[in-house]
Design a protein around this motif. Structure first.
Motif, PDB file in Angstrom:
ATOM      1  N   LEU A  35     -57.710  47.659 -88.411  1.00 51.76           N
ATOM      2  CA  LEU A  35     -58.514  47.208 -89.544  1.00 51.76           C
ATOM      3  C   LEU A  35     -59.779  46.569 -88.984  1.00 51.76           C
ATOM      4  N   SER A  36     -60.928  47.102 -89.401  1.00 50.65           N
ATOM      5  CA  SER A  36     -62.188  46.625 -88.823  1.00 50.65           C
ATOM      6  C   SER A  36     -63.234  46.321 -89.879  1.00 50.65           C
ATOM      7  N   LEU A  37     -64.199  45.484 -89.464  1.00 49.49           N
ATOM      8  CA  LEU A  37     -65.372  45.213 -90.297  1.00 49.49           C
ATOM      9  C   LEU A  37     -66.495  46.145 -89.826  1.00 49.49           C
ATOM     10  N   SER A  38     -67.164  46.788 -90.771  1.00 44.49           N
ATOM     11  CA  SER A  38     -68.263  47.686 -90.406  1.00 44.49           C
ATOM     12  C   SER A  38     -69.458  47.420 -91.313  1.00 44.49           C
ATOM     13  N   ILE A  39     -70.648  47.690 -90.755  1.00 43.14           N
ATOM     14  CA  ILE A  39     -71.876  47.463 -91.536  1.00 43.14           C
ATOM     15  C   ILE A  39     -72.797  48.680 -91.360  1.00 43.14           C
ATOM     16  N   PRO A  40     -73.855  48.806 -92.180  1.00 42.24           N
ATOM     17  CA  PRO A  40     -74.777  49.938 -92.010  1.00 42.24           C
ATOM     18  C   PRO A  40     -75.373  49.954 -90.598  1.00 42.24           C
ATOM     19  N   ILE A  41     -75.508  51.162 -90.051  1.00 42.41           N
ATOM     20  CA  ILE A  41     -75.949  51.350 -88.662  1.00 42.41           C
ATOM     21  C   ILE A  41     -77.219  50.562 -88.314  1.00 42.41           C
TER      22      ILE A  41
ATOM     23  N   ARG B 248     -71.106  40.423 -99.403  1.00 37.47           N
ATOM     24  CA  ARG B 248     -70.054  41.031-100.229  1.00 37.47           C
ATOM     25  C   ARG B 248     -69.454  42.189 -99.433  1.00 37.47           C
ATOM     26  N   ILE B 249     -68.131  42.202 -99.328  1.00 32.64           N
ATOM     27  CA  ILE B 249     -67.457  43.223 -98.507  1.00 32.64           C
ATOM     28  C   ILE B 249     -66.522  44.058 -99.374  1.00 32.64           C
ATOM     29  N   ALA B 250     -66.669  45.371 -99.254  1.00 30.75           N
ATOM     30  CA  ALA B 250     -65.772  46.273 -99.981  1.00 30.75           C
ATOM     31  C   ALA B 250     -64.503  46.478 -99.161  1.00 30.75           C
ATOM     32  N   THR B 251     -63.341  46.392 -99.801  1.00 31.39           N
ATOM     33  CA  THR B 251     -62.081  46.547 -99.067  1.00 31.39           C
ATOM     34  C   THR B 251     -60.888  46.827 -99.975  1.00 31.39           C
TER      35      THR B 251
ATOM     36  N   PHE C  64     -64.448  46.462 -95.015  1.00 31.01           N
ATOM     37  CA  PHE C  64     -63.312  46.078 -94.181  1.00 31.01           C
ATOM     38  C   PHE C  64     -62.237  47.115 -94.477  1.00 31.01           C
ATOM     39  N   ASP C  65     -61.982  47.987 -93.492  1.00 33.54           N
ATOM     40  CA  ASP C  65     -61.110  49.119 -93.792  1.00 33.54           C
ATOM     41  C   ASP C  65     -60.425  49.629 -92.523  1.00 33.54           C
ATOM     42  N   LEU C  66     -59.491  50.578 -92.714  1.00 32.91           N
ATOM     43  CA  LEU C  66     -58.817  51.215 -91.581  1.00 32.91           C
ATOM     44  C   LEU C  66     -59.797  52.107 -90.846  1.00 32.91           C
ATOM     45  N   VAL C  67     -59.739  52.062 -89.523  1.00 30.89           N
ATOM     46  CA  VAL C  67     -60.578  52.950 -88.719  1.00 30.89           C
ATOM     47  C   VAL C  67     -59.663  53.674 -87.740  1.00 30.89           C
ATOM     48  N   SER C  68     -59.779  54.996 -87.664  1.00 28.06           N
ATOM     49  CA  SER C  68     -59.029  55.677 -86.613  1.00 28.06           C
ATOM     50  C   SER C  68     -59.992  56.267 -85.594  1.00 28.06           C
ATOM     51  N   THR C  69     -60.688  57.356 -85.924  1.00 29.77           N
ATOM     52  CA  THR C  69     -61.604  57.923 -84.924  1.00 29.77           C
ATOM     53  C   THR C  69     -63.019  57.361 -85.064  1.00 29.77           C
ATOM     54  N   GLY C  70     -63.349  56.834 -86.217  1.00 27.96           N
ATOM     55  CA  GLY C  70     -64.713  56.339 -86.445  1.00 27.96           C
ATOM     56  C   GLY C  70     -65.604  57.403 -87.071  1.00 27.96           C
ATOM     57  N   ALA C  71     -65.072  58.628 -87.231  1.00 29.91           N
ATOM     58  CA  ALA C  71     -65.875  59.735 -87.766  1.00 29.91           C
ATOM     59  C   ALA C  71     -66.305  59.469 -89.219  1.00 29.91           C
ATOM     60  N   THR C  72     -65.404  58.890 -90.020  1.00 31.85           N
ATOM     61  CA  THR C  72     -65.736  58.616 -91.427  1.00 31.85           C
ATOM     62  C   THR C  72     -66.852  57.574 -91.509  1.00 31.85           C
ATOM     63  N   LEU C  73     -66.762  56.567 -90.628  1.00 30.08           N
ATOM     64  CA  LEU C  73     -67.803  55.533 -90.614  1.00 30.08           C
ATOM     65  C   LEU C  73     -69.150  56.186 -90.313  1.00 30.08           C
ATOM     66  N   LYS C  74     -69.175  56.987 -89.263  1.00 35.40           N
ATOM     67  CA  LYS C  74     -70.413  57.629 -88.815  1.00 35.40           C
ATOM     68  C   LYS C  74     -71.001  58.494 -89.925  1.00 35.40           C
TER      69      LYS C  74
ATOM     70  N   ARG D  71     -71.327  51.359 -88.817  1.00 40.86           N
ATOM     71  CA  ARG D  71     -70.806  51.132 -87.454  1.00 40.86           C
ATOM     72  C   ARG D  71     -69.833  49.955 -87.467  1.00 40.86           C
ATOM     73  N   GLU D  72     -68.816  50.093 -86.633  1.00 39.57           N
ATOM     74  CA  GLU D  72     -67.785  49.053 -86.540  1.00 39.57           C
ATOM     75  C   GLU D  72     -68.337  47.882 -85.732  1.00 39.57           C
ATOM     76  N   VAL D  73     -68.203  46.656 -86.264  1.00 38.88           N
ATOM     77  CA  VAL D  73     -68.698  45.511 -85.495  1.00 38.88           C
ATOM     78  C   VAL D  73     -67.599  44.534 -85.083  1.00 38.88           C
ATOM     79  N   GLU D  74     -66.485  44.489 -85.805  1.00 37.56           N
ATOM     80  CA  GLU D  74     -65.376  43.597 -85.420  1.00 37.56           C
ATOM     81  C   GLU D  74     -64.040  44.271 -85.727  1.00 37.56           C
ATOM     82  N   VAL D  75     -63.129  44.260 -84.747  1.00 37.84           N
ATOM     83  CA  VAL D  75     -61.758  44.718 -85.010  1.00 37.84           C
ATOM     84  C   VAL D  75     -60.952  43.472 -85.376  1.00 37.84           C
ATOM     85  N   ILE D  76     -60.361  43.460 -86.550  1.00 36.55           N
ATOM     86  CA  ILE D  76     -59.643  42.258 -87.007  1.00 36.55           C
ATOM     87  C   ILE D  76     -58.157  42.301 -86.638  1.00 36.55           C
TER      88      ILE D  76
END
Ligand code: ATP
Ligand code: ZN
Length: 299
Positions: A106-112, A126-129, A168-178, A183-188
């Motif tokens: 589970l990670s926090l991500s923000i716009p690139i 405000r964080i969507a989760t 704040f969501d599940l991240v596996s490969t990071g492809a969906t984020l990209k 981009r992922e900034v913190e792994v919680i």
């Protein structure tokens, strides 16, 4: 109605945990029709019924004492636990063991293109989760004030849709984020699937089936992690070879037919044998190195 003579297990109906959960039950000796689309399927050879539901419903069925055993991701379990605790609802369960599948984080991500300095970036954002309670606990511990935007799907489109500053969501490969310009900034936290059990008044019969199942599940997982290694090694290098296969059980040493300079060595290793180790064994003069999977194990 509860039947005290049959144990009930709940698993995910369809999704990332369902195939592994069903496979684990089958490998533990349960005869069950996987293709059956019914809510509850009965095992033919064990006093166990398997119920298939959405993963989000699994922790509640256990905490309410309706179902005996469940397989669910720690992420979903923790969210339900914190939610129930905040509402002073029943939240008891016993975690029997962590399983070897369902690994995610589970990670926090923000716009690139957004500048990120440290966790205080999230103050007054405000964080969507789909995990507002886990997020609240994490930020409360750090005295960060935030607003959550609870979404049960498409969380990753929230920033570009102007609904949130980050996710704040599940991240596996990071492809969906990209793909969504994030981009992922913190792994919680990290999560695995786990086997949980209800904590209240279980009869002795059910307890004995759970213990039997638990031993078998541990055996299945141990076997999956272990390898049976066979090789021939010069007698003079035996100690060095054994050192390279450290972490292994005591090896069996067998004489060879017509070669008394070499011996055969068989060993169960608790981990896989990497190519690098095989190459080192070869340099020591080992030959005929075989690495075999193990189907079942009982210690
Ligand atoms: P449902 O329809 O049952 O509510 P879902 O869409 O909420 O399903 P899935 O995407 O099937 O959930 O994921 C189920 C669980 O699998 C997650 O909660 C998490 O514990 C785990 N998981 C998530 N991503 C992965 C992954 N890449 N690999 C393995 N397990 C994962
Ligand atoms: Zn779900």
């Amino acid at each position: 109605m509860q039947n005290n003579n049959r144990l009930r297990i709940v698993i995910q109906k369809s999704g990332r945990l369902s195939t592994d959960s069903k496979q684990l039950l089958i490998q533990s000796g349960m005869k069950i029709d996987l293709e059956d689309k019914r809510l509850i399927t009965f095992s033919e050879n064990m006093p166990i019924d398997v119920m298939c539901v959405r993963d989000d419903d699994i922790p509640g069925l256990i905490m309410d004492g309706i179902i005996d055993l469940g397989i669910v991701g720690e992420n979903v379990l923790k969210e339900e636990l914190l939610k129930r605790q905040s509402k002073l609802e029943d939240s008891n369960y016993i975690k029997l063991m962590r399983l070897d599948f369902g690994h995610c984080k589970l990670s926090l991500s923000i716009p690139i293109n957004t500048n990120y300095f440290d966790i205080n970036f999230f103050n007054h954002t405000r964080i969507a989760t789909s995990y507002p309670y886990i997020l609240k606990k994490y930020f409360d511990d750090k005295n960060i004030i935030f607003k959550s935007c609870s979404l049960n799907g498409s969380v990753e489109v929230a920033p570009s849709a102007g609904l949130a500053d980050g996710i704040f969501d599940l991240v596996s490969t990071g492809a969906t984020l990209k793909a969504n310009g994030l981009r992922e900034v913190e792994v919680i936290c990290y999560s695995y699937a786990c086997l949980i059990c209800k904590s209240n008044n279980m009869n002795l019969f059910k307890k004995s089936i759970i213990n039997k199942l638990l031993t078998r599940i541990k055996g299945v997982i141990k076997a999956r992690e272990s390898k049976y290694i066979m090789l021939h090694t010069p007698r003079s290098q035996l100690k060095k070879v054994m050192k390279l296969l450290r972490g292994a059980e005591e090896p069996t040493i067998i004489e060879l037919g017509n070669d008394n300079k070499k011996v055969a060595m068989h060993v169960v290793s608790s981990e896989n044998l990497f190519w690098e180790t095989m190459e080192e064994l070869k340099l020591l003069g080992a030959s005929s190195i075989l690495v075999l999977p193990i189907e079942k194990m009982m210690e």
